[in-house]
Design an enzyme around this catalytic site. Structure first.
Site, short mmCIF file in Angstrom:
data_model
loop_
_atom_site.label_atom_id
_atom_site.label_comp_id
_atom_site.label_asym_id
_atom_site.label_seq_id
_atom_site.Cartn_x
_atom_site.Cartn_y
_atom_site.Cartn_z
N ASP A 87 93.24 79.24 30.41
CA ASP A 87 92.78 79.13 31.81
C ASP A 87 91.68 78.09 31.93
OD1 ASP A 87 92.83 79.61 34.50
OD2 ASP A 87 91.59 81.41 34.43
N HIS B 58 93.49 78.11 36.94
CA HIS B 58 94.02 78.72 38.16
C HIS B 58 93.32 78.22 39.42
CE1 HIS B 58 90.64 81.71 37.67
NE2 HIS B 58 90.68 81.66 38.99
N SER C 178 85.12 81.37 40.18
CA SER C 178 85.99 80.95 39.08
C SER C 178 85.73 79.49 38.70
CB SER C 178 87.45 81.11 39.47
OG SER C 178 87.78 82.47 39.64
#
Length: 383
Positions: free
Chosen positions: A148, A118, A227
């Site tokens: 992911d 993402h 992230s």
């Protein structure tokens, strides 16, 4: 003729003098308060007194260990900036519009960078900034949206950054210390600490993707920009990829999630080799919503097989899908466990299969017409 009373004048005089005295005192106090800083400055010494530095002493053992961990791991963490190419419909010029930032880490000496899918999803380009300040244009190697995970690559000809040491996640314990390094809100190379709060968590997938399973829950501060960064154990080994937070406000609320390194070790080598991750599969079709309806009608738990692909591993093992008759739909086989692990729903079945490799043999407990049987199935490549 009236004359002034001398006695009344004598009585009022002390009262007037008393009020004059009180007024004068108040005025003096106000003047002192007004000029007090100047008086203090005039009375104080002209030079400020020098203060001595108190000796600190040695750092605590855990402080030294944390400092050493950060200094050894910092060079393996990267700062990712993504952009999207946009064409102006009037001038037809192409502009690079900044899209977002994230984190990543060096996977190997070949220049592969691992991050979250993402972080780079929807981007046209990505710039990798190393801890020493060097910037590189990244090339996309492969992605696995189901986990992911994304792999990028940069061309580093000299002074290659060190790869992060790899650990394990199967033996993690709730309560052990963890360390997250990333770039929250663009604040580059930020270190946060915490513990493993829970294990084997799951998050629903976005955009129709399957749920992400076996996540590590931690209270180490993870914010937007973290992230893709590494989650490390106290030995400085990679144990997960920081991937999501749970927060009504969108900022750190004490609950963060990381993809475990055992999953990363299974996915990343395939992405580097082929550019995509091939999931192990049975060769059947299932549907989450329809499965919930069938379970509500029949009771119990498990996953109903809707269709078996001809020539698939499930077909060779004798599994049967649902049948349409004049009386309606007759449910097919119901998978109730995989290798003695109970299956509650479709997401858990996919997660259990994802822990395996193509070619592995799993033993399914299958229910048909109220009877249970065990069926060995060799996993095939999924689509």
């Amino acid at each position: 003729m009236a004359y002034p009373d001398p006695y009344r004048r004598s009585e009022s005089a002390p009262f007037v003098r008393r009020w004059l005295f009180i007024t004068a005192c108040i005025a003096v106090l106000m003047l002192l308060w007004r000029f007090l800083p100047a008086i203090e400055a005039w009375l104080s010494p002209s030079e400020a007194e020098e203060r001595t530095v108190t000796a600190r002493g040695d750092l605590a053992a855990d402080e030294k260990a944390t400092i050493e961990l950060f200094e050894q791991s910092r060079a393996s963490v990267v700062y990712i900036t993504t952009a999207q190419l946009v064409r102006d419909v009037w001038t037809r010029n192409v502009f690079s519009v900044p899209r977002g930032t994230g984190s990543g880490f060096v996977w190997d000496d070949a220049g592969h960078i691992v991050t979250n899918f993402h972080v780079i999803e929807g981007a046209s380009e990505a710039i990798i900034k190393l801890a020493d300040g060097r910037d590189y244009q990244a090339a996309l190697v492969g992605v696995s949206p189901a986990h992911d995970i994304a792999v990028l690559k940069i061309g580093v000809g000299f002074k290659r950054p060190p790869a992060v040491p790899i650990g394990t996640s199967a033996d993690l314990k709730v309560g052990q210390k963890v360390f997250a390094i990333g770039n929250p809100f663009g604040l580059d190379w930020t270190l946060t600490t915490g513990i493993v709060s829970a294990l084997d968590r799951s998050l629903p997938g976005e955009g129709g993707r399957s749920a992400i399973s076996h996540l590590i829950q931690t209270d180490a501060a993870i914010n937007p920009g973290n992230s893709g960064g590494p989650l490390l154990d106290s030995a400085g080994r990679l144990i997960g990829i920081n991937t999501a937070i749970y927060s009504p406000s969108g900022a750190f609320a004490g609950i963060g999630f990381a993809v475990p390194v055992d999953t990363v070790m299974r996915v990343v080598p395939q992405l580097i080799k082929t550019g995509r991750y091939i999931r192990p599969a049975l060769g059947i079709e299932v549907d989450e919503q329809l499965n919930r309806r069938l379970l509500a009608l029949t009771g119990g738990q498990g996953v109903f097989v809707l269709r078996v692909s001809p020539g698939s591993a499930a077909h060779k093992a004798g599994l049967m899908g649902a049948e349409v008759t004049h009386q309606g739909i007759v449910p097919g086989d119901r998978i109730v466990s995989v290798d003695d692990t109970v299956v509650e729903d479709v997401a858990q079945l996919l997660a259990l299969l994802d822990d395996k490799k193509v070619g592995d043999v799993v033993v399914l407990s299958v229910e048909r017409a109220g009877k249970l049987r065990e069926v060995p199935v060799e996993l095939q490549p999924g689509i």
